[in-house]
Design a protein around this motif. Sequence first.
Motif, PDB file in Angstrom:
ATOM      1  N   LYS A 273      52.140  78.120  16.906  1.00 19.41           N
ATOM      2  CA  LYS A 273      50.991  79.026  17.029  1.00 19.41           C
ATOM      3  C   LYS A 273      51.015  80.089  15.935  1.00 19.41           C
ATOM      4  O   LYS A 273      49.986  80.406  15.334  1.00 19.41           O
ATOM      5  CB  LYS A 273      51.005  79.697  18.407  1.00 19.41           C
ATOM      6  CG  LYS A 273      50.732  78.753  19.570  1.00 19.41           C
ATOM      7  CD  LYS A 273      50.803  79.505  20.893  1.00 19.41           C
ATOM      8  CE  LYS A 273      50.607  78.568  22.079  1.00 19.41           C
ATOM      9  NZ  LYS A 273      50.748  79.289  23.376  1.00 19.41           N
ATOM     10  N   GLU A 274      52.206  80.632  15.690  1.00 21.68           N
ATOM     11  CA  GLU A 274      52.319  81.714  14.712  1.00 21.68           C
ATOM     12  C   GLU A 274      51.921  81.260  13.310  1.00 21.68           C
ATOM     13  O   GLU A 274      51.263  81.993  12.572  1.00 21.68           O
ATOM     14  CB  GLU A 274      53.754  82.247  14.694  1.00 21.68           C
ATOM     15  CG  GLU A 274      54.151  83.009  15.953  1.00 21.68           C
ATOM     16  CD  GLU A 274      55.628  83.373  15.952  1.00 21.68           C
ATOM     17  OE1 GLU A 274      56.272  83.178  14.899  1.00 21.68           O
ATOM     18  OE2 GLU A 274      56.128  83.837  16.989  1.00 21.68           O
ATOM     19  N   ILE A 275      52.330  80.057  12.934  1.00 21.81           N
ATOM     20  CA  ILE A 275      52.036  79.592  11.574  1.00 21.81           C
ATOM     21  C   ILE A 275      50.771  78.738  11.531  1.00 21.81           C
ATOM     22  O   ILE A 275      50.415  78.207  10.478  1.00 21.81           O
ATOM     23  CB  ILE A 275      53.229  78.808  10.988  1.00 21.81           C
ATOM     24  CG1 ILE A 275      53.477  77.513  11.773  1.00 21.81           C
ATOM     25  CG2 ILE A 275      54.481  79.660  10.971  1.00 21.81           C
ATOM     26  CD1 ILE A 275      54.575  76.645  11.173  1.00 21.81           C
ATOM     27  N   ASP A 276      50.127  78.611  12.693  1.00 19.59           N
ATOM     28  CA  ASP A 276      48.855  77.881  12.803  1.00 19.59           C
ATOM     29  C   ASP A 276      48.984  76.452  12.268  1.00 19.59           C
ATOM     30  O   ASP A 276      48.221  76.012  11.405  1.00 19.59           O
ATOM     31  CB  ASP A 276      47.749  78.630  12.047  1.00 19.59           C
ATOM     32  CG  ASP A 276      46.359  78.076  12.393  1.00 19.59           C
ATOM     33  OD1 ASP A 276      46.214  77.497  13.488  1.00 19.59           O
ATOM     34  OD2 ASP A 276      45.438  78.226  11.566  1.00 19.59           O
ATOM     35  N   ASP A 277      49.982  75.742  12.787  1.00 20.66           N
ATOM     36  CA  ASP A 277      50.204  74.346  12.393  1.00 20.66           C
ATOM     37  C   ASP A 277      50.220  73.479  13.648  1.00 20.66           C
ATOM     38  O   ASP A 277      51.252  73.357  14.316  1.00 20.66           O
ATOM     39  CB  ASP A 277      51.525  74.197  11.631  1.00 20.66           C
ATOM     40  CG  ASP A 277      51.766  72.761  11.158  1.00 20.66           C
ATOM     41  OD1 ASP A 277      50.890  71.907  11.402  1.00 20.66           O
ATOM     42  OD2 ASP A 277      52.821  72.498  10.551  1.00 20.66           O
ATOM     43  N   PRO A 278      49.088  72.867  14.007  1.00 22.54           N
ATOM     44  CA  PRO A 278      49.048  72.047  15.229  1.00 22.54           C
ATOM     45  C   PRO A 278      49.926  70.802  15.142  1.00 22.54           C
ATOM     46  O   PRO A 278      50.203  70.175  16.157  1.00 22.54           O
ATOM     47  CB  PRO A 278      47.565  71.672  15.347  1.00 22.54           C
ATOM     48  CG  PRO A 278      47.014  71.802  13.964  1.00 22.54           C
ATOM     49  CD  PRO A 278      47.791  72.900  13.311  1.00 22.54           C
ATOM     50  N   ARG A 279      50.362  70.444  13.927  1.00 17.78           N
ATOM     51  CA  ARG A 279      51.230  69.269  13.756  1.00 17.78           C
ATOM     52  C   ARG A 279      52.661  69.680  13.427  1.00 17.78           C
ATOM     53  O   ARG A 279      53.425  68.896  12.861  1.00 17.78           O
ATOM     54  CB  ARG A 279      50.669  68.372  12.652  1.00 17.78           C
ATOM     55  CG  ARG A 279      49.293  67.795  12.974  1.00 17.78           C
ATOM     56  CD  ARG A 279      48.811  66.845  11.895  1.00 17.78           C
ATOM     57  NE  ARG A 279      48.602  67.518  10.627  1.00 17.78           N
ATOM     58  CZ  ARG A 279      48.215  66.912   9.503  1.00 17.78           C
ATOM     59  NH1 ARG A 279      48.000  65.610   9.512  1.00 17.78           N
ATOM     60  NH2 ARG A 279      48.047  67.585   8.383  1.00 17.78           N
ATOM     61  N   PRO A 283      56.596  64.287  17.541  1.00 20.01           N
ATOM     62  CA  PRO A 283      57.395  63.580  18.559  1.00 20.01           C
ATOM     63  C   PRO A 283      57.885  62.231  18.023  1.00 20.01           C
ATOM     64  O   PRO A 283      57.154  61.523  17.331  1.00 20.01           O
ATOM     65  CB  PRO A 283      56.404  63.387  19.722  1.00 20.01           C
ATOM     66  CG  PRO A 283      55.188  64.207  19.373  1.00 20.01           C
ATOM     67  CD  PRO A 283      55.166  64.319  17.886  1.00 20.01           C
ATOM     68  N   LEU A 284      59.124  61.896  18.353  1.00 21.95           N
ATOM     69  CA  LEU A 284      59.715  60.600  17.995  1.00 21.95           C
ATOM     70  C   LEU A 284      59.995  59.858  19.296  1.00 21.95           C
ATOM     71  O   LEU A 284      60.917  60.216  20.033  1.00 21.95           O
ATOM     72  CB  LEU A 284      61.013  60.782  17.201  1.00 21.95           C
ATOM     73  CG  LEU A 284      60.980  61.746  16.009  1.00 21.95           C
ATOM     74  CD1 LEU A 284      62.348  61.787  15.341  1.00 21.95           C
ATOM     75  CD2 LEU A 284      59.903  61.362  15.014  1.00 21.95           C
ATOM     76  N   ARG A 285      59.207  58.834  19.589  1.00 19.42           N
ATOM     77  CA  ARG A 285      59.346  58.143  20.876  1.00 19.42           C
ATOM     78  C   ARG A 285      60.423  57.064  20.783  1.00 19.42           C
ATOM     79  O   ARG A 285      60.275  56.083  20.066  1.00 19.42           O
ATOM     80  CB  ARG A 285      58.019  57.535  21.311  1.00 19.42           C
ATOM     81  CG  ARG A 285      58.090  56.937  22.721  1.00 19.42           C
ATOM     82  CD  ARG A 285      56.731  56.518  23.243  1.00 19.42           C
ATOM     83  NE  ARG A 285      55.806  57.619  23.402  1.00 19.42           N
ATOM     84  CZ  ARG A 285      55.878  58.530  24.357  1.00 19.42           C
ATOM     85  NH1 ARG A 285      56.864  58.482  25.235  1.00 19.42           N
ATOM     86  NH2 ARG A 285      54.985  59.496  24.445  1.00 19.42           N
ATOM     87  N   LYS A 291      53.737  61.979  28.764  1.00 13.95           N
ATOM     88  CA  LYS A 291      53.377  62.924  27.719  1.00 13.95           C
ATOM     89  C   LYS A 291      54.122  64.235  27.936  1.00 13.95           C
ATOM     90  O   LYS A 291      54.478  64.587  29.055  1.00 13.95           O
ATOM     91  CB  LYS A 291      51.870  63.182  27.729  1.00 13.95           C
ATOM     92  CG  LYS A 291      51.040  62.061  27.119  1.00 13.95           C
ATOM     93  CD  LYS A 291      49.584  62.495  26.980  1.00 13.95           C
ATOM     94  CE  LYS A 291      48.772  61.434  26.253  1.00 13.95           C
ATOM     95  NZ  LYS A 291      47.356  61.869  26.084  1.00 13.95           N
ATOM     96  N   VAL A 292      54.327  64.958  26.852  1.00 13.02           N
ATOM     97  CA  VAL A 292      55.039  66.228  26.924  1.00 13.02           C
ATOM     98  C   VAL A 292      54.029  67.363  26.991  1.00 13.02           C
ATOM     99  O   VAL A 292      53.117  67.441  26.161  1.00 13.02           O
ATOM    100  CB  VAL A 292      55.960  66.408  25.703  1.00 13.02           C
ATOM    101  CG1 VAL A 292      56.686  67.745  25.783  1.00 13.02           C
ATOM    102  CG2 VAL A 292      56.958  65.267  25.633  1.00 13.02           C
ATOM    103  N   LYS A 293      54.199  68.213  27.977  1.00 13.79           N
ATOM    104  CA  LYS A 293      53.293  69.337  28.145  1.00 13.79           C
ATOM    105  C   LYS A 293      53.384  70.262  26.936  1.00 13.79           C
ATOM    106  O   LYS A 293      54.460  70.624  26.489  1.00 13.79           O
ATOM    107  CB  LYS A 293      53.664  70.107  29.415  1.00 13.79           C
ATOM    108  CG  LYS A 293      52.706  71.236  29.758  1.00 13.79           C
ATOM    109  CD  LYS A 293      53.113  71.913  31.054  1.00 13.79           C
ATOM    110  CE  LYS A 293      52.160  73.055  31.392  1.00 13.79           C
ATOM    111  NZ  LYS A 293      52.554  73.741  32.643  1.00 13.79           N
ATOM    112  N   GLY A 294      52.231  70.622  26.420  1.00 13.59           N
ATOM    113  CA  GLY A 294      52.182  71.542  25.292  1.00 13.59           C
ATOM    114  C   GLY A 294      51.933  70.864  23.966  1.00 13.59           C
ATOM    115  O   GLY A 294      51.562  71.515  22.993  1.00 13.59           O
ATOM    116  N   LEU A 295      52.125  69.530  23.912  1.00 13.76           N
ATOM    117  CA  LEU A 295      51.931  68.821  22.649  1.00 13.76           C
ATOM    118  C   LEU A 295      50.520  68.273  22.493  1.00 13.76           C
ATOM    119  O   LEU A 295      50.190  67.709  21.451  1.00 13.76           O
ATOM    120  CB  LEU A 295      52.939  67.671  22.520  1.00 13.76           C
ATOM    121  CG  LEU A 295      54.408  68.075  22.405  1.00 13.76           C
ATOM    122  CD1 LEU A 295      55.264  66.856  22.120  1.00 13.76           C
ATOM    123  CD2 LEU A 295      54.610  69.120  21.321  1.00 13.76           C
ATOM    124  N   GLY A 296      49.722  68.406  23.548  1.00 11.80           N
ATOM    125  CA  GLY A 296      48.347  67.941  23.463  1.00 11.80           C
ATOM    126  C   GLY A 296      48.275  66.456  23.191  1.00 11.80           C
ATOM    127  O   GLY A 296      48.952  65.650  23.813  1.00 11.80           O
TER     128      GLY A 296
END
Length: 642
Positions: A273-279, A283-285, A291-296
């Motif tokens: 959030k701080e660096i504004d990088d949604p990626r 995740p490495l499955r 799904k992991v909460k918070g990863l959208g």
Amino acid sequence: MAYDFSSLSHNEFEDLARDLVGREIDKRFEAFPEGPDDAMDGRHALAGGDIVLQAKHYHRSGFSALKSKMKSERTAIDGLAPSRYILVTSASLTPKNKTALAEIVGPALQGAGDIFGPGDLNALLRKYPEIEKAHQKLWAQSTPVLKSVIKEAFEEALGKSGPVPPVLANLLPPAQGTAPGAAGAPAVRDTIFLLKASPIDDEFALWLGPKLEAEGYRVFADILTLQPGDKLRRQVNQALQYRAAKVLLVLRDATLADQHVQDDLDIALEVAKEIDDPRFIIPLRLEQGKKVKGLGDAMPVDFVRGWGEGVASLLDALQRQKVPRSGGSAVIDPNWETFRRRGAVPIVDEAERLTSNWLRAAEAPEVIRYYESIGAIDSRLLDRAIEQFKYPCTLQGAGFITFADQTEINIAFASAGRFQMKHEIPLLDFVDNGYSKLGIGRQVASNLVIVMIKQAWFSFCREKGFVEYHYSNAVGFHASAAQVRTGQRIPWGRQGDQRSSVLRNVAKGHIWQFGVTALPYFWPFWHMKLKARVLFSLDNNTPAGLDIDDPKKLHRLRRSVCKGWRNKQWQGRMLAFLELLSGDSANIRLALAQNAELVIEAAPMLFTSPVSTALPDVLDAEEEEADVSTLGRPNNDDEADE
């Protein structure tokens, strides 16, 4: 650990709120004595208007009471006219609750993000563990924090804290303890952090880390510090906040269940959030899961189908996202190999006899035969005759291939028509080279014979009464209730050196049955390779139990029940199974026709290793099998999801 803050008094909760929020927004709040707070429990004075913090300890009262209280304080808040108003509460809040409170508080609140509920406070406590330790009543009942405090005090008293390893120190801010970027130029985010659990993900980290470094990326994982436990967790978290360009999150259930992974993930989500990088988090499955909460909707890199394929996709993603990497020659951190060697088993310069899972083929038919019809035939009748023929037989071109001689074919296939042997082919030559006159290449010929040997094996095991089960890519045969009683020990071994092993027993409320899958191989010589199998049924107090049709449940049971079996137990069960399979004979005879059979030695091949390992035998031969995990009827502790 998630706190509900019920152990704190109102004043103690106010102190905690000031410390956490002040640290988060990098402001110091004034504290005031007990009494009416006039909508203010903390203040940071500014020329353009004060920042006001108000703490409401409503853990027991809940949201409804908090909502009513805030309505009554709206006038006081407006009267303060703060430049920013922050509300902290111990009452559980949903997003709708925060929105409702924001409307009640009015324009003094910059947004719902300035309302801190229990979840937000717990996230800040994970982010700032030193504040958690400073509030003793908060963690007095928390074993992990107590252990951490005692450990730090013990190390400090003995002077054993030691320096931070260079591999980690190089990633920390210039002055430890200051907020990232507080002084000087902003930090260069040039490091890929591998977020994993120990020890379950160590093997994957040791495989992936050097490969990324070979591509020029700077990589950090906790194992590079070569420090045990959580001694450097604070520094690792600080480096994650300060230098991470991307975070690679290992996705498997056991990893995500690790509390440290969850704590680090919370920090990574905040950094994103701080660096504004949604990626920011990739995740490495490694296995299928939730799904992991918070990863959208972040698309995981798939390592399930293969690590090699996964790393290729990961490198492509890192390149597309322009993750910084070195332009010079790659440097591989030597600590990867150092850590790997730590877990190595010492080698002893003594030869050791090893029992394999190979059964040598002692005798095979000399020829294989091809038959064609004499005159017209009904193909349906031929198909039926082949299906009913008790020996291996396969259609090929205008005829069929079998090991049976002419006399046997005349009798067995009389209902389908008349057939004549056209080719009698040396078996070894057929497997090695194929047969050009029939247009059969080497690989096709080899596969044909493998299928026929498997058919003979299936028939042999079925006649013996073993339990047949079709796994995803193979067929297994297991000791049945008619052959072996639950808990019965089957003797095996040479005279004077006999042991016994259990092939069927009860554990976790289920009956397990040991078995094998047999796979024919022709290189480096003809042999059958055995793969151990364990099949489960529900223990309903009958000898055989109740069949389980759920493959996923069977897989979970194999992982939970069999994980404690040691090598000697697996080997003993294999040898006991072979005793059951071969009876009094030294060989297993697989019928390929009335007068043709493949003779397999019932004793596994022995190999000699020029060196041995220094692993101690925890239990002797008989104690291995008498272990409580394999004998008797343990208490029924079924899995929670059953």
